[in-house]
Motif scaffolding. Structure first.
Motif, mmCIF file in Angstrom:
data_model
loop_
_atom_site.group_PDB
_atom_site.id
_atom_site.type_symbol
_atom_site.label_atom_id
_atom_site.label_comp_id
_atom_site.label_asym_id
_atom_site.label_seq_id
_atom_site.Cartn_x
_atom_site.Cartn_y
_atom_site.Cartn_z
ATOM 1 N N THR A 38 0.855 -1.185 0.000
ATOM 2 C CA THR A 38 0.000 0.000 0.000
ATOM 3 C C THR A 38 0.889 1.231 0.000
ATOM 4 O O THR A 38 1.866 1.287 0.743
ATOM 5 C CB THR A 38 -0.915 0.032 1.245
ATOM 6 N N PRO A 83 -4.305 -6.236 5.015
ATOM 7 C CA PRO A 83 -4.604 -4.804 4.869
ATOM 8 C C PRO A 83 -4.538 -4.101 6.228
ATOM 9 O O PRO A 83 -4.969 -4.652 7.244
ATOM 10 C CB PRO A 83 -6.039 -4.795 4.316
ATOM 11 N N GLU A 86 -6.416 2.171 8.137
ATOM 12 C CA GLU A 86 -5.861 3.483 7.797
ATOM 13 C C GLU A 86 -5.760 4.392 9.017
ATOM 14 O O GLU A 86 -4.852 5.216 9.113
ATOM 15 C CB GLU A 86 -6.668 4.161 6.693
ATOM 16 N N GLN A 103 -4.199 7.357 0.918
ATOM 17 C CA GLN A 103 -3.534 6.435 0.016
ATOM 18 C C GLN A 103 -3.241 7.156 -1.291
ATOM 19 O O GLN A 103 -4.038 7.954 -1.764
ATOM 20 C CB GLN A 103 -4.389 5.202 -0.234
#
Length: 104
Positions: A38, A83, A86, A103
């Motif tokens: 990411t 993942p 965030e 992102q």
């Protein structure tokens, strides 16, 4: 007159810098094949110290395999087993003293 002393320093090897511009041993490149990559945009990084501070804080998040921060672009590449939340990344970047834009 005084004699000048010179010490030869070892030269950097090809494995020093990755294709993303970060100075590392190539571990991040290898980890990218085995994890989720990411890319985040971080505001305020201007130097190597900034890169290190951001990388250090994000590296403490559970599941992070590698972090490569590049001040010149403001991009931070994170390789993780799963993942990442965030908000956890945002908190880590904030702790380092910078701002997570999102992102990339």
């Amino acid at each position: 007159m005084t004699a000048e002393t010179r010490t030869e320093l070892p030269q950097a090897t090809a494995s020093c810098c990755s294709s993303t511009g970060g100075c590392q041993d190539g571990a991040a490149d290898a980890a990218q094949a085995d994890g989720i990559t990411t890319v985040y945009e971080v505001k305020g990084m201007t130097c190597g110290h900034c890169e290190g501070a951001v990388s250090s804080e994000i590296s403490e998040i559970a599941g992070v395999a590698s972090v490569t921060a590049v001040a010149a672009t403001g991009k931070v590449t994170v390789v993780s087993a799963a993942p990442l939340d965030e908000e956890a990344v945002r908190a880590a970047v904030d702790e380092a003293g910078y701002e997570l834009v999102g992102q990339a």
